[in-house]
Motif scaffolding. Structure first.
Motif, PDB file in Angstrom:
ATOM      1  N   ARG A   1     -11.887  -1.259   0.154  1.00  0.00           N
ATOM      2  CA  ARG A   1     -10.562  -0.770  -0.219  1.00  0.00           C
ATOM      3  C   ARG A   1     -10.437  -0.599  -1.727  1.00  0.00           C
ATOM      4  NH1 ARG A   1      -6.516   2.388   1.044  1.00  0.00           N
ATOM      5  NH2 ARG A   1      -4.474   1.661   0.443  1.00  0.00           N
TER       6      ARG A   1
ATOM      7  N   THR B   1      -0.948   4.695   1.506  1.00  0.00           N
ATOM      8  CA  THR B   1      -2.345   5.081   1.700  1.00  0.00           C
ATOM      9  C   THR B   1      -3.096   4.008   2.474  1.00  0.00           C
ATOM     10  OG1 THR B   1      -3.410   4.109  -0.262  1.00  0.00           O
ATOM     11  CG2 THR B   1      -2.256   6.210  -0.577  1.00  0.00           C
ATOM     12  N   TRP B   2      -4.172   4.420   3.104  1.00  0.00           N
ATOM     13  CA  TRP B   2      -5.003   3.483   3.876  1.00  0.00           C
ATOM     14  C   TRP B   2      -6.450   3.951   3.816  1.00  0.00           C
ATOM     15  CZ3 TRP B   2      -7.646   5.958   7.677  1.00  0.00           C
ATOM     16  CH2 TRP B   2      -7.111   7.167   8.156  1.00  0.00           C
ATOM     17  N   GLY B   3      -7.357   3.067   4.131  1.00  0.00           N
ATOM     18  CA  GLY B   3      -8.748   3.470   4.266  1.00  0.00           C
ATOM     19  C   GLY B   3      -9.690   2.804   3.290  1.00  0.00           C
ATOM     20  N   GLU B   4     -10.916   2.692   3.735  1.00  0.00           N
ATOM     21  CA  GLU B   4     -11.962   2.083   2.935  1.00  0.00           C
ATOM     22  C   GLU B   4     -13.048   3.108   2.613  1.00  0.00           C
ATOM     23  OE1 GLU B   4      -9.551  -1.079   4.036  1.00  0.00           O
ATOM     24  OE2 GLU B   4     -10.675  -0.054   5.598  1.00  0.00           O
TER      25      GLU B   4
ATOM     26  N   GLU C   1      -7.806   4.484  18.228  1.00  0.00           N
ATOM     27  CA  GLU C   1      -8.905   4.283  17.265  1.00  0.00           C
ATOM     28  C   GLU C   1      -8.403   3.477  16.074  1.00  0.00           C
ATOM     29  OE1 GLU C   1     -11.440   7.688  15.655  1.00  0.00           O
ATOM     30  OE2 GLU C   1      -9.913   8.737  16.837  1.00  0.00           O
TER      31      GLU C   1
ATOM     32  N   LEU D   1      -8.908   2.968  12.285  1.00  0.00           N
ATOM     33  CA  LEU D   1      -9.585   3.718  11.212  1.00  0.00           C
ATOM     34  C   LEU D   1      -9.760   2.916   9.929  1.00  0.00           C
ATOM     35  CD1 LEU D   1      -7.956   7.266  11.543  1.00  0.00           C
ATOM     36  CD2 LEU D   1     -10.150   6.465  12.442  1.00  0.00           C
ATOM     37  N   SER D   2      -9.079   1.798   9.804  1.00  0.00           N
ATOM     38  CA  SER D   2      -9.202   1.022   8.555  1.00  0.00           C
ATOM     39  C   SER D   2      -8.663  -0.379   8.753  1.00  0.00           C
ATOM     40  CB  SER D   2      -8.429   1.694   7.420  1.00  0.00           C
ATOM     41  OG  SER D   2      -7.033   1.592   7.651  1.00  0.00           O
ATOM     42  N   GLY D   3      -8.959  -1.243   7.794  1.00  0.00           N
ATOM     43  CA  GLY D   3      -8.337  -2.566   7.751  1.00  0.00           C
ATOM     44  C   GLY D   3      -9.003  -3.620   8.594  1.00  0.00           C
ATOM     45  N   VAL D   4     -10.052  -3.242   9.297  1.00  0.00           N
ATOM     46  CA  VAL D   4     -10.767  -4.210  10.133  1.00  0.00           C
ATOM     47  C   VAL D   4     -12.253  -4.124   9.778  1.00  0.00           C
ATOM     48  CG1 VAL D   4     -11.391  -4.839  12.498  1.00  0.00           C
ATOM     49  CG2 VAL D   4      -9.071  -4.033  11.985  1.00  0.00           C
TER      50      VAL D   4
ATOM     51  N   ASN E   1       0.806  -1.204   0.000  1.00  0.00           N
ATOM     52  CA  ASN E   1       0.000   0.000   0.000  1.00  0.00           C
ATOM     53  C   ASN E   1       0.847   1.266   0.000  1.00  0.00           C
ATOM     54  OD1 ASN E   1      -3.030  -0.843   0.227  1.00  0.00           O
ATOM     55  ND2 ASN E   1      -1.830  -2.316   1.395  1.00  0.00           N
TER      56      ASN E   1
ATOM     57  N   SER F   1      -4.995   1.320   9.956  1.00  0.00           N
ATOM     58  CA  SER F   1      -4.579   2.650  10.399  1.00  0.00           C
ATOM     59  C   SER F   1      -5.008   2.837  11.852  1.00  0.00           C
ATOM     60  CB  SER F   1      -5.215   3.709   9.501  1.00  0.00           C
ATOM     61  OG  SER F   1      -4.954   4.993   9.991  1.00  0.00           O
TER      62      SER F   1
ATOM     63  N   PRO G   1     -14.411   5.207   8.692  1.00  0.00           N
ATOM     64  CA  PRO G   1     -14.506   6.574   9.237  1.00  0.00           C
ATOM     65  C   PRO G   1     -13.685   7.596   8.467  1.00  0.00           C
ATOM     66  CG  PRO G   1     -13.300   5.097  10.733  1.00  0.00           C
ATOM     67  CD  PRO G   1     -13.876   4.239   9.658  1.00  0.00           C
ATOM     68  N   ALA G   2     -12.592   7.149   7.826  1.00  0.00           N
ATOM     69  CA  ALA G   2     -11.715   8.109   7.163  1.00  0.00           C
ATOM     70  C   ALA G   2     -10.825   7.380   6.170  1.00  0.00           C
ATOM     71  CB  ALA G   2     -10.849   8.834   8.192  1.00  0.00           C
TER      72      ALA G   2
ATOM     73  N   PRO H   1      -4.471  -2.208   4.746  1.00  0.00           N
ATOM     74  CA  PRO H   1      -3.711  -1.543   5.804  1.00  0.00           C
ATOM     75  C   PRO H   1      -4.568  -1.124   6.999  1.00  0.00           C
ATOM     76  CG  PRO H   1      -3.696  -0.242   3.758  1.00  0.00           C
ATOM     77  CD  PRO H   1      -4.332  -1.538   3.441  1.00  0.00           C
TER      78      PRO H   1
ATOM     79  N   LEU I   1      -4.852   5.448  15.276  1.00  0.00           N
ATOM     80  CA  LEU I   1      -4.695   6.869  15.612  1.00  0.00           C
ATOM     81  C   LEU I   1      -4.906   7.099  17.110  1.00  0.00           C
ATOM     82  CD1 LEU I   1      -5.350   9.821  13.563  1.00  0.00           C
ATOM     83  CD2 LEU I   1      -6.849   9.785  15.542  1.00  0.00           C
TER      84      LEU I   1
END
Lengths: 362, 362, 362, 362
Positions: free
Chosen positions: B125, B14-17, C66, C68-71, B4, C82, B21-22, C80, C84
C-alpha cells in the motif's frame, strides 16, 4: 464535515470572534476518567497570553478559562468538554478604520469576497485570538497523552536571524520573551525586534516543535498520515505559509544515502542513528522524536502606508496604528505545540480504535 | 472519517496495493451532468506513467483506466464514480528480500510497527503506485472545475540544482522528461540524474504547482482553509517532507512591508501588484494565482548498503537492486497538480453549499 | 462526508449501478490481522441472491465476490478492502420503458428531480442490487466482531400476515424461502404470496434482527447512539419506511411500570428480567440482546396501471412487466442483519478508540 | 466524526449536563447574511420549556438563550454560531439517590458500563435538558430554510389514547398543553394524564411532524438519504424507540396498488394524488409534504419500586420521587420539529453544494 473543527476522534470545534463577548471550544471524544481542571489548562494559556512583553500586542486579556461541561469531580466523563474564555479588552475604537479599508496581506478582503459580510472588529474570526482555544485544547490533549509524551516548541528564526542550532538548550526557552532555545541569540533578536517595533514594522519567523516519547504506529496511511494531519493543523494557524517535517525542504537536496536513517537493534529495542525523517515514515510514527517546523509571515499591521482598496471599491493607502504584534511568530510557539498535542491525541485514539492496542503500553 | 479518503464534498477514496490484482478509487459527490469518459482521464495518467524515460522506474504499466459506475451516456449521474486500473507488471520476484529486511528510510518498518502485518510485494500500500488514482481523480476534478481554472505543475529543483526562475517557460514543461520549465536546466539535470542513476543513488526534488483562474472565496476558515487542505493533500503524497504556499518559508525573512501585496481597483476589478501570499489570505482564495510548492525526499531504494534490521530483529545491511526511481520527484509533478485540482473541486462545492453562490459565475 | 459511505471507523463505501459492468464497495478501517477470504463472504451473498425461489426476482446473478485489496496471505492488512461483483444478467431490454415513464412509488422521478439525469437501466443506482455490497460488508464486519456476537434476522410479517411469536424457532429460518421463524406460517405465506405474484401485485413486510452477545458499552450519546445509527442504517435500505428498537411503537402505549426492565445481579453478573428496551439505554448497549425491526413497503413494480407522468411532462398510465419481487422484504432479511453487523463493528472500534478498552474482553 | 454533532454542512454540536453551569451548542456552516437574533430563537425554546403545565416536569428554567458568536449587526457571518443557556434550577439534592442506584429503564447504568464514570446530577448528559439546544439549533435552521418551508408537529397518541385524524386541526395545537391537533381528544388526555401523574406513573406517546413546502431533490442516496438522516435525527432524541416515514409500519400491510402515489401534471406542475411515501422516494424529497412519526417510551422515573442494582453491585428496589414528566412525549413535540428543520437545512446546503442549484428557486 465542519470547517471550524479539527481532529476526528479527539475532535476540537472552536468558535468566537476577537471582539465578541467570548471565545470557546468544544472538545468531543475525550477519553473518560482523565484528570482535568482549569489548573491543567491555564498555565499553557498564560504562555500564549498577549501583553507579556513589548514584543507582542499590548492587548490585555487574562484569558481565564472556564470548563462548562464534560468534567465531573475532577475527571472527564467522556462527554463533550466545553471551554470558555470571556473577552475582556475589546477596544473596538482602535479598529474603526478597518471596517471599510482592507489591510493588504490581511484576511479582511478575503472574508468579504467569500461571505459578503465580516465582523471587522479586531479582525473578527480571523484574529489570532482564536488560537487561545487551540492552546486550551492542546492542554487537554496533553492530559490524554500522559507524561510519557513530551511536546516542546521553540522559535528558531526571527526575520533574517536564525539561531545557532549547536547552542540549542531547551532550558533557555522559558527564560526569554521569544521562546528562543539559543541564549546567545536572545540579545540579537531583542535589538532587532526592538527596531522593527519602533519602526511600526513587522517580521516573520520560524517555529520548531519536537515531540519526544511518541510511540511507534501513530498515523494512518494514505490520507490520514500523521505528517499530513500535522501539516493541515500547522498550516491552519494564522499567518503560517509553510510546514515541514524532519529535514523538510532541505531533503530535496539530499541523496538517498544522506537521507537514510540507519536502524539497529540495541538491547532488544529498535534505534535509529539519525532522524532525517523527523520521526515519520510512510505517514506512521517510528518511535523517534517527531519534528516539525512552520514559517510565519510578518503581520500585515504596519505603519507604512500600502496601496489598497475600500469595501466600496475605492483606491486608498492603508496603514495600521494601535497595538499589534511586531512578530506574531512569538505567540505561535505555544500554539504550534498545542496543535501537535491535539494531532497526537487524535491519532492515539484512532490507532487504538483500529488495532485495539494502546502503543504507549508496548 | 476514513484514512483512505480525502476531500469532503468532492470525496476520493483510494484502494489497492502495488502487486495486487488492481488499484482503484471511488469519487463521491461529483456534480451530475459533467461530461466524462476514459478519454478525459487517460492523458493525465499517461503523464505520470512509469517507464517513459530512464529517469523513472522501468516498471511497465499501461495504467489503462476503466470507469465502472457513475457515468451514463457520457455524463456523470451524481452517483459514485468507480475507477479501476489493473496491475500488469507485478514482478514479485524483484522484491523478495524486502519481506524480511526493512529498507532504511522506507515505510516497511512503520507498517509492521503499526499493523503487525504488511503486504511487502512492491511496497504494498505504501508504493507510489497509489498515486495513479490521485491523478485519475484529479482528471475528474478538472472536468468539474471547467476550462476556466488552469492547473499546471513543474519541477523546480532536483537535488542541489534549481532552475533559474527568470527563464520560466510553461511551454517547456512538456518537452523534457523532467517537467522542467527552464530549458537551459534540462541538460544540467540530465547529466546530474544520469550519474545518480548509474551510481544506484537517488536525489530529492521540489515541485511547484500554479492554478490560474481560481475564483475568490474558496476555502473556509478556520480549519477548512484552502491552504491547510492543500498542505494536507500535498503532504500525503509519498515522500513529501515539506509544503509551502506563496513565499512559504522565505516569508519568515520578510518584513510586513515586503510581504504586503498591494491592491488596486482597475476597471472595476480587484488586482494585486504582487503575490507573496500565493493567492490565499486567511485561508480563502483571493482570485490571484494559487501557488504551492512541495519537497520530495530521495527514494530509499539505493545500491549502497545501509545499516538496518530484519522483521525478526537481527541487524543487517540493506541495499536495493532492481528497478527504482532515481528521482521520485519527477513523477510527483502530475500528482501534485492532481491533488490541487481535487482540493479546488472540493472547495468549490463546499463554497456553493454554504453560500448558494458559484464564484465562477461572478 | 460521503453520501455513499456509512460507518465511521469501520467505514463502507459502495458504488455501482444495476446494469453497469460491476458493483463494489471499499471497506476502510478494518482492523489488521483478521482472517478473511472470499469464502467468508460468499455464503452470506448466497442468502441474498435473487432467483432462488419463485417469490423473488428471476434475475440470475451468481454474485461472485472478488477481494481486490487489503488482504494478504489470508489476513487483513489494515488497508482498504476493495470488493467487486461483476454484473452478469443485465437484460436492459426489459426496462426500456422506464427511461421515459416514471413508475409511481419508485425513485425514478426523484432521481430526475434531483440530478436531471438518471441511469434508468434496471433502476440504476436505486436498484436493490446495491444491497449485495451491504451483505458483503456485513460479512467482513462479522469477522471483525468474532463468533461471540451472533446476528440473526427473520421475516415476521408479510402483507397482512404476521407470524405467531410463540412459535419462534430460529432453526426454521433457513428451511423456507421466506426466512420465516414460524414453521406454521410458511404455508400461509406461500399461498398468499403465490396469489400476489400471479396477480402481478406486491406486498410489504416486516423484518426483525436480533444480535446476541453484544457487549455492554457500545454506542455513543448523543448523536452517535447505537440505536440512532441503527435507525439510519436500516432506513437507508431500499423501500424501508419504519424502524423500531425493542418494543418500538408499542412502547408508546406502555406505562413506566410496564416498560421498565428490572435488573438483578446474579452470580456477579448484571441480568435483566425483561427487554422492552431492545438492548439499548441512552443510546448505549446494555449487554442484553439487541433487537430491531423494520418495515418494507411493497415494491412499485406491479401489473396494474397507475396514473403517472413522463420525463417530458405528459400524463400516462404505467404498469411494469417482466421480472420483479412480489415481496422485496424477503431479500431484505440478510441485508438487515448485515447492516446491524456493520453498525456493531463500527461502534466496537469507536468504543475502544475512546476508552482504550475492548468490551468483548471484559 | 463527532458523537455530539449532527448534520454535515449545517452542523450542530451540543454540550452540557443537566446540572452543570450551562448547556450550549455550536452551529457550523450556517450560510452568511441570514437575519438572526435571540428573538428568532427564544419563542421556540419557550414552547419546549418545562414547568408550563402540570403535565411536564416542574423544573423552572427560563431557558434564556445568548448568541456568543457568528452574528454581526443582526446577520450571520458564516462563522460558527455559539449558543448558550445558563442552567438556573439545578436542585441537586433532588437526585442524590441516583448516584448509587440505577433507575431501571434509564441510561444511568449504560453510562457507567461505557465510561466507568457518570455525572449523575439530574441525569447529567443523558437528561432531556440537552434537547433545548436542538430546539435552539432548529430555530436557526428555520431561518436558513426561509418562510416557504413550514415545519409543524403534534402529539397524536398518549399512552393508549390516539387522536381522531379526521378532526386534525393545526390551529388547535397551540391551544392546549399537549400540542394536540384534535380538540376533542384534549379533555381525554387531560383526565388520563392527570391520573397517571397522581399515580406517580408515566406513559409513552407518538409525535408526528409535517414539513410543507419542501422542494424536490433534497436527500442523497444511498447513505445520505433524507429519510435515513431523519431516522437518525429523531431516534437520537431521548426515549425515542421508533421512527417512521409516511405510512411507515402500516406500509408493510399494503399492496403495491394501495401504496402507489399516482402522479399527474397539472398546470405544468407535478402533483401526487396520495402521499403514502411521506414525501420521499429513493431517499429524495419529491415536493410533497414530508411526514415523519416517532414513538416515545414512558419515562423511567416512577413511584412504583422496581428491582434494580447499585453501582456497587447490590440488589435494591428503586423508585423516583421529586419532579418528573408523566409524559416526556409532550416536550418532544417541538424537539422533533426542530430536528426536522436541521435535517432539511443540512440537505438544502448539501444539495446546492453538489448540484449548484437551490431548489427553492426552481
Amino acid at each position: 464535515m465542519s470547517d471550524n473543527s479539527f481532529g476526528h476522534l479527539f475532535r476540537v470545534t472552536t468558535w468566537g470572534e476577537s471582539h465578541g463577548p467570548a471565545i470557546g471550544c468544544v472538545i468531543d471524544g475525550c477519553p473518560p476518567r482523565i484528570a482535568l481542571s482549569e489548573a491543567d489548562i491555564q498555565p499553557w494559556l498564560d504562555q500564549r497570553r498577549p501583553g507579556q512583553s513589548k514584543f507582542t500586542t499590548q492587548r490585555q486579556e487574562p484569558d481565564s478559562v472556564e470548563i462548562l461541561s464534560g468534567v465531573f469531580e475532577g475527571r472527564t466523563t467522556g462527554t463533550p468538554i466545553s471551554l470558555l474564555i470571556r473577552n475582556v479588552d475589546q477596544r473596538s475604537r482602535d479598529y474603526g478604520d478597518i471596517a471599510e479599508r482592507y489591510r493588504p496581506g490581511h484576511a479582511d478582503v478575503a472574508y468579504d469576497l467569500k461571505y459578503g459580510i465580516r465582523d471587522y472588529r479586531g479582525g473578527g474570526r480571523s484574529s489570532a485570538r482564536e488560537t487561545a482555544m487551540r492552546v486550551a485544547a492542546g492542554a487537554v490533549a496533553r492530559q490524554v497523552l500522559g507524561a510519557g509524551i513530551r511536546i516542546r516548541a521553540a522559535l528558531v528564526q526571527v526575520g533574517t536571524h536564525r539561531i545557532d542550532r549547536g547552542r540549542w538548550n531547551w532550558d533557555s526557552v522559558g527564560d526569554n520573551p521569544f521562546f528562543c532555545p539559543d541564549p546567545e541569540t536572545v540579545p540579537v533578536w531583542e535589538a532587532y525586534l526592538g527596531a522593527v517595533r519602533k519602526a511600526g514594522s513587522s517580521v516573520g519567523a520560524v517555529v520548531e516543535i519536537v515531540a519526544e516519547g511518541v510511540p511507534p504506529g501513530l498515523g494512518a496511511p494514505i490520507y490520514g498520515k500523521l505528517d499530513s494531519d500535522l501539516a493541515m493543523a500547522l498550516m491552519s494557524i494564522n499567518a503560517v505559509k509553510g510546514v515541514e517535517i524532519g529535514d523538510g525542504f532541505a531533503a530535496a537536496a539530499l541523496t538517498g544515502e544522506e537521507n537514510a536513517d540507519p536502524m539497529r537493534m540495541e538491547d532488544g529495542r529498535l534505534v535509529f542513528a539519525a532522524n532525517h525523517a523527523g520521526g515519520v515514515l510512510g505517514g506512521i510514527s517510528t518511535g523517534q522524536a517527531l519534528v516539525a517546523r512552520f514559517a510565519v509571515k510578518p503581520t500585515s499591521s504596519i505603519l507604512t502606508p500600502v496601496a489598497s482598496v475600500t469595501r466600496g471599491g475605492e483606491n486608498v493607502e492603508v496603514s495600521t496604528r494601535g497595538r499589534h504584534d511586531p512578530c506574531v511568530g512569538i505567540r505561535a510557539v505555544p500554539v504550534g505545540a498545542a496543535m501537535m498535542a491535539c494531532v497526537l491525541a487524535d491519532h492515539l485514539l484512532r490507532h487504538r480504535g483500529q488495532t485495539g492496542h494502546d502503543p504507549r503500553l508496548a
